[in-house]
Each structure stands twice: as C-alpha cells, then as structure tokens.
Design a protein around this motif. Structure first.
Motif, short mmCIF file in Angstrom:
data_model
loop_
_atom_site.label_atom_id
_atom_site.label_comp_id
_atom_site.label_asym_id
_atom_site.label_seq_id
_atom_site.Cartn_x
_atom_site.Cartn_y
_atom_site.Cartn_z
N GLY A 14 22.13 -4.63 16.91
CA GLY A 14 22.67 -4.43 15.58
C GLY A 14 23.33 -3.09 15.40
O GLY A 14 23.92 -2.80 14.37
N ALA A 15 23.26 -2.23 16.41
CA ALA A 15 23.89 -0.91 16.39
C ALA A 15 24.13 -0.49 17.85
O ALA A 15 23.30 -0.78 18.72
CB ALA A 15 23.01 0.11 15.69
N PRO A 16 25.24 0.20 18.15
CA PRO A 16 26.32 0.57 17.21
C PRO A 16 27.24 -0.59 16.85
O PRO A 16 28.03 -0.50 15.92
CB PRO A 16 27.08 1.64 18.00
N GLU A 17 27.16 -1.71 17.61
CA GLU A 17 27.96 -2.89 17.27
C GLU A 17 27.17 -3.73 16.28
O GLU A 17 26.08 -4.21 16.59
CB GLU A 17 28.28 -3.70 18.53
N ARG A 18 27.69 -3.88 15.07
CA ARG A 18 27.00 -4.64 14.04
C ARG A 18 27.10 -6.13 14.34
O ARG A 18 28.19 -6.68 14.47
CB ARG A 18 27.59 -4.33 12.67
N VAL A 19 25.94 -6.78 14.44
CA VAL A 19 25.88 -8.22 14.68
C VAL A 19 24.88 -8.83 13.71
O VAL A 19 23.91 -8.18 13.30
CB VAL A 19 25.48 -8.54 16.14
N ASP A 20 25.11 -10.08 13.34
CA ASP A 20 24.22 -10.74 12.37
C ASP A 20 22.93 -11.23 13.01
O ASP A 20 21.88 -11.25 12.36
CB ASP A 20 24.97 -11.93 11.73
N LYS A 21 22.99 -11.62 14.30
CA LYS A 21 21.83 -12.23 14.95
C LYS A 21 21.05 -11.20 15.78
O LYS A 21 20.60 -11.50 16.89
CB LYS A 21 22.28 -13.38 15.83
N HIS A 22 20.92 -9.99 15.26
CA HIS A 22 20.24 -8.95 16.05
C HIS A 22 18.77 -9.28 16.28
O HIS A 22 18.21 -9.00 17.34
CB HIS A 22 20.39 -7.59 15.36
N ALA A 23 18.09 -9.89 15.30
CA ALA A 23 16.68 -10.24 15.48
C ALA A 23 16.53 -11.31 16.55
O ALA A 23 15.62 -11.25 17.40
CB ALA A 23 16.10 -10.72 14.16
N THR A 24 17.42 -12.30 16.56
CA THR A 24 17.38 -13.36 17.58
C THR A 24 17.66 -12.78 18.97
O THR A 24 16.99 -13.16 19.95
CB THR A 24 18.43 -14.44 17.25
N ASN A 25 18.61 -11.85 19.06
CA ASN A 25 18.93 -11.24 20.36
C ASN A 25 17.72 -10.54 20.95
O ASN A 25 17.39 -10.70 22.14
CB ASN A 25 20.08 -10.24 20.21
N VAL A 26 17.02 -9.75 20.12
CA VAL A 26 15.86 -8.99 20.61
C VAL A 26 14.71 -9.93 20.93
O VAL A 26 13.98 -9.73 21.92
CB VAL A 26 15.45 -7.92 19.59
N ALA A 27 14.52 -10.96 20.12
CA ALA A 27 13.44 -11.92 20.38
C ALA A 27 13.66 -12.64 21.71
O ALA A 27 12.73 -12.78 22.52
CB ALA A 27 13.34 -12.91 19.24
#
Length: 622
Positions: free
Chosen positions: A500-513
């Motif tokens: 989600g940073a520095p590139e703003r993405v909507d699915k940051h929680a899904t990416n980390v999970a």
C-alpha cells in the motif's frame, strides 16, 4: 550504423518528449543501451525499431518519426562543427546535393565502416531538381527527407518540399539496392543564374582554339576516355606503358574488362552514373592481369615466374610490377567528342609501393602534386600508423569502459532498489529533496515475521544462525514481487514488509495475507545448516502510516505510526506457525477467500484488549 546517428535520436527524444518517454521507447524497442558510443557500430534495424516504439508510445505515425530523426541528426551535430563541412561544399543547395558523396568519402577517415548512400541530380531547374538516391539500407527514405529539409533550412535558408516519384529495389552483386527518385521543390533561381553566367563566360568570343586529345593524355598520363557504350577510346601515355606485353592495346575494349569501380560504392560502372556523378570523386582499380575473356582461354598456361596471373587476385599480394593500381579522380563529359574522360592520378601510399606498381617518381605529375604527396606520405607514414594504433586502442578502451559502465550502473541500480523503492529512488535521481519523499498514507498493511527457535551460545551456533537466517530471508525476498509487497527491513530475526506504500493499491491487506501464508508454507521446505526445524510467527495490522527516506549513509525507506507498533504487537503475541491478524485487517480481506478463526480478546501491550484472529488457507482447513 554508427552510434552518432542514434546519439542524435536519443538526445532529441529525451529533450522534446521527456525521459519517461525515452525509457518506454527503450523497453518497447528491446535494446539495452543507455548511451550510444559515437564510433560503435549498431544494427541497421535499431533506428526503425526506435521509430516504431516512439510511434506506439506517442500515437504518432512511424513516418513522422523517421523524418524527425533525419532532422535530429543535422540539429545535433551542428553543435560539433559538422555543419561547416556542408557550408564548404558550395554556395547553393544544389551544390551540396552534388557533393554529398564527397562528404561521405571525407568522413570515411573517421568512420571506416560507414555504409554511405549515393545520390546525384539528374535534372535541375529554377523550381528545384530531381534527386536519385541509392542505398543498401531499406526504410530510410523518410530519414533522408528530414535530413535534407533540415539542411536546406539551417544552412541555406530555404523551404524544401520533397515528393517521392519512384521507389524500386534492384540487385547488384547479390545485394538489394534501394533506388528512390525524389522531386525536390525549392527556390533554385540563384543557382540557375550562376550556372548561366558561367556558361556564357565559357562561350565568349575569341575563345581558345581546339587542341589534340594526345596533348590532353600527355598532361594526364593516367587518364581514361570512354564512349557511351563504355568502350575505351583513349588512354593516357602511362597507361600504355603499364600494359603487359601480351595484352596489347586497350582501345575498343569494354572498360569493365580492365577497370573495376571501387568508389562510389553501391553503384554499377555505367555511362549514366559516370555522367551524373561528375562532381563526385571516383576510385577505379586498374587490373594489371589479363581480361576475363582472354584469361579463360589460357589461364592454366599463363604464368609469371612460376605463378599464375589472375585479373582479380593481383591485388595487395601481387608480384612486383604487376600490382593493380588504384586511380582517383573526376569524371568529365566532353561534348565535342561525346565521351567521358576520367582525369585521375594513381593513389600511392609511399615510396616503398612504387616498385610494386612498376612506377617511378618521374612517372608522376608535378602539376598534380603527386610526387610531393608520395614523399610526404613516406615521411609521415610511421607517425600516422602510430596515431592510428593509439586511436584504435583508445576506441577499444572506450568501448570496454562503456560496457563496464553499463554493468556497474546495473549493479548500482540493483543495490539502490534493494534499499529504496524504485519509484522513490527515481524521484531522488531527478533532483527531488529526500523530505519530498515523506508521505502519509490513509491505509496500508504492515507485516512482521519472526524466526523462532534459534539460539546461539557458541561461535559455531552463531554461524549456523546467520546461515539459517540468510536461507530463510532469501526465500522471503523472492516472494516480494510476486505479491506486490515491499520489504522494509530486517532487524535481527525480525522481517518487516508492507503493502500500500509507496505504490497505493486497494488490495494491500490481501497482498500481505497471501504473502504471509506463502511464507509459512515455504519455510517448511527450507533446509538449514543446523538441520533444525525452522518456525516463524507472523503478525499483521492495517491502518494509516507515514513513510519516507531516512538517513544519508545507507538510507532506508521507513514506516512510522501506530499501525507499525500494533503490527509488531500482533507478531510478538502470535504463535509459531500461525498468521495473527487484527480486526481491522480482517475487515479489509475479501469474504470466503480464507479461513479465519476468532482468537478472542487479547491483552496487547500498549493497546489494551483487542479482538484478534488467525488466518489460514482454505485448503488447510478443508
């Protein structure tokens, strides 16, 4: 083609379209060169590849960019004084067009591998001329148009319009030759007035009486006269003396049986080319052996001192006195006899070459400075050889340095991008202040992962721990790009990452999970030197944060805020082999994608009571 053409293209694309466009062009065209070496030879197709990439990036036509590249070449190298060479060719634009081949011959000293085109004017009038263009390269018609328009504008202050009348491809010596006929529209009145003035001065009354051609052949002892059928109708006195005893007279023989055209390159030895290229320097090789027709009859029996003579093998390695002679000069049309005469002198490198040619100093013209040039060449030959050797060595060293520069630049980029995200690093390169990289993000997801079960009581244990951590963390590093997650840092046995940073993405929680579950799965298959089982515990939390570059020496892209602290607490309160998440992260995950088990309310240091969860892949709980 030489890199000097591509240098001009890169410079003006970057200048007029920006660095970002050039990077996209570089990627689409598929070439790795960040800079072009002026004297390095590159593939001929690279120019058109760049034009196609520019057209795709900017949504402009391919022909537009090929014309633009031709203009770029003139604009770029005017800064280096090459425009002075063009200005010196003549007073008018038509003079320049008639001397283009001479300019190319001059530049061959600096660019010996240059594949220059050939061009000549076939018709000329007050409104322009017809230009014939020949080249072994295909696809450069628009490039030439752009170059000519820029020369006309910058050097001769003319507005030029170009029309293609005809374009054909023919074969010569097994090579495809592109022949294009252009109609050039420009104000040519001054040239025509000057031409008429010169003709009127020649045709004034009381002109000199005609004189015999024999006198002309004494003045130019190596001259050659040809009819429209390209038959030899006259030769200089020295040409007669250089004939072998069995060859006889050359009069009436086809000129191509005894002379081979060396320059201009890419054209055939015909009356039309010799007539129209009268302002171009010609180089013709006098073949000292037998003609092809004669040699076929007795090639097996004719020998000179035990060695057979061949008209095409008697070159640099030839027997003394029978070496082929290279003649350089100009073609002139003689209207009175309807013939072309080649006024020339032998091209001799030094005194030591005279015996091989069967010549002596007194055979050379005094008025043509041939003797002085031979003597000067003999005196300076050793110096020139030394200079050429040094120049060649420096060129090789420069090319090697460019390769090393490219290698070290790539290594530097890899190192920089390992410490700072690429988008942030590029901003710093463009001159932005490190403080400008500091940004606030409304929602990011932070993950902490800790290796558990590693103890080091001895030096050997410490070495095993380091090796094991290297194996595990290297595995994690390879997963980062797969899930669009940025590795922040490692501190001891803790591994930190964020999305989600520095590139703003909507699915940051899904990416980390997804990354965390993949880390748990992959760590089970890692073999460590101590042969012990590797376990990890992971904590995840989502929320607002501030991120930016911190430090001058070994700078890092760091995250700050309560979200970071809470994620750290999720990790420290987790269980080995489990992924521990907060209720905020759970609310941002898609439904029915994971198996999420409620852990209940936990006392989190500094946060109080919080409801937390464990997350699993569906396949693990099916």
């Amino acid at each position: 083609m030489y890199g000097m053409l591509l240098e001009s293209v890169q410079h003006f694309v970057q200048l007029e379209y920006g660095e970002d466009v050039w990077r996209q062009v570089q990627q689409l065209a598929g070439f790795k060169y960040s800079v072009f070496n002026t004297h390095q030879v590159y593939p001929d197709t690279l120019m058109s590849d760049i034009a196609r990439a520019c057209a795709k990036v900017t949504n402009r036509p391919f022909d537009f960019f090929m014309t633009f590249f031709g203009k770029c070449f003139m604009r770029y190298f005017s800064h280096f004084g090459y425009d002075e060479t063009i200005k010196a060719t003549g007073r008018f634009f038509a003079d320049f067009l008639q001397n283009v081949d001479n300019i190319h011959n001059q530049f061959r000293l600096s660019y010996p591998k240059m594949k220059s085109p050939s061009m000549y004017i076939s018709e000329v009038d007050e409104k322009g001329c017809i230009l014939i263009y020949r080249s072994t390269r295909q696809g450069f018609t628009q490039y030439l148009q752009g170059l000519l328009m820029q020369v006309a504008s910058d050097v001769f202050n003319l507005e030029l319009k170009v029309n293609v009348m005809e374009s054909v491809v023919s074969q010569m010596n097994g090579k495809n030759i592109v022949i294009v006929t252009f109609r050039l529209h420009f104000d040519n009145q001054l040239y025509m007035l000057d031409r008429k003035r010169k003709e009127s001065q020649i045709n004034v009354k009381n002109s000199l009486r005609p004189f015999s051609c024999h006198m002309l052949f004494k003045l130019f002892p190596f001259a050659l006269m040809m009819s429209r059928e390209m038959l030899i109708i006259g030769t200089g006195i020295k040409v007669h003396e250089l004939l072998s005893s069995k060859k006889g007279d050359l009069i009436g023989e086809p000129v191509t049986n005894h002379f081979r055209l060396r320059r201009p390159k890419g054209i055939s030895f015909t009356w039309k080319n010799a007539f129209y290229l009268h302002s171009v320097t010609f180089e013709i090789e006098f073949l000292r052996g037998e003609s092809p027709q004669t040699s076929r009859d007795f090639a097996q029996e004719k020998e000179f001192k035990g060695r057979p003579i061949s008209p095409y093998c008697l070159r640099r390695e030839s027997i003394h006195g029978l070496k082929n002679i290279l003649l350089r000069g100009q073609m002139r049309y003689l209207k009175d006899v309807d013939a072309i005469i080649f006024l020339c002198s032998p091209l001799i490198n030094g005194l030591d070459e005279l015996p091989e040619l069967g010549l002596y100093l007194n055979d050379l013209n005094q008025h043509g400075m041939s003797r002085e040039m031979v003597l000067a060449g003999w005196q300076h030959n050793s110096k020139l050889e030394l200079l050429f050797d040094r120049a060649e060595q420096k060129t090789t060293e420069l090319e090697n340095n460019y390769d090393l520069q490219e290698t070290w630049k790539k290594r530097g980029d890899d190192l920089l991008y390992s410490m700072i995200p690429k988008s942030v690093a590029d901003r710093l390169r463009n001159g932005h202040s490190p403080l400008s990289t500091c940004e606030s993000f409304d929602s990011v997801t932070i993950m902490f992962c800790e290796l558990v079960g590693f103890n080091s009581e001895t030096v050997q244990d410490a070495m095993d721990v380091v090796s094991s951590m290297n194996a595990v963390f290297s595995c994690f590093d390879e997963l980062m790009d797969t899930f669009n997650v940025y590795k922040v840092e490692t501190v001891g046995q803790i591994y930190m990452a964020a999305s989600g940073a520095p590139e703003r993405v909507d699915k940051h929680a899904t990416n980390v999970a997804d990354l965390s579950l993949s880390m748990v799965k992959n760590v089970k298959g890692i073999l460590v030197p101590s042969q012990t089982k590797v376990e990890i515990r992971i904590g995840i939390h989502s929320g607002p944060a501030v991120a930016g570059v911190v430090g001058i020496k070994v700078p890092r892209y760091c995250f700050f805020g309560d979200t970071v602290n809470t994620a750290s607490r999720m990790q420290s309160s987790s269980i080995p082999g489990m992924v521990h998440i907060s209720s905020v992260t759970k609310s941002q995950l898609p439904a029915n994608r994971y198996v999420i088990e409620d852990r209940g309310f936990m006392q989190i240091k500094g946060k109080g009571s919080m409801q937390t969860f464990f997350i699993f892949e569906k396949s693990e709980r099916d």
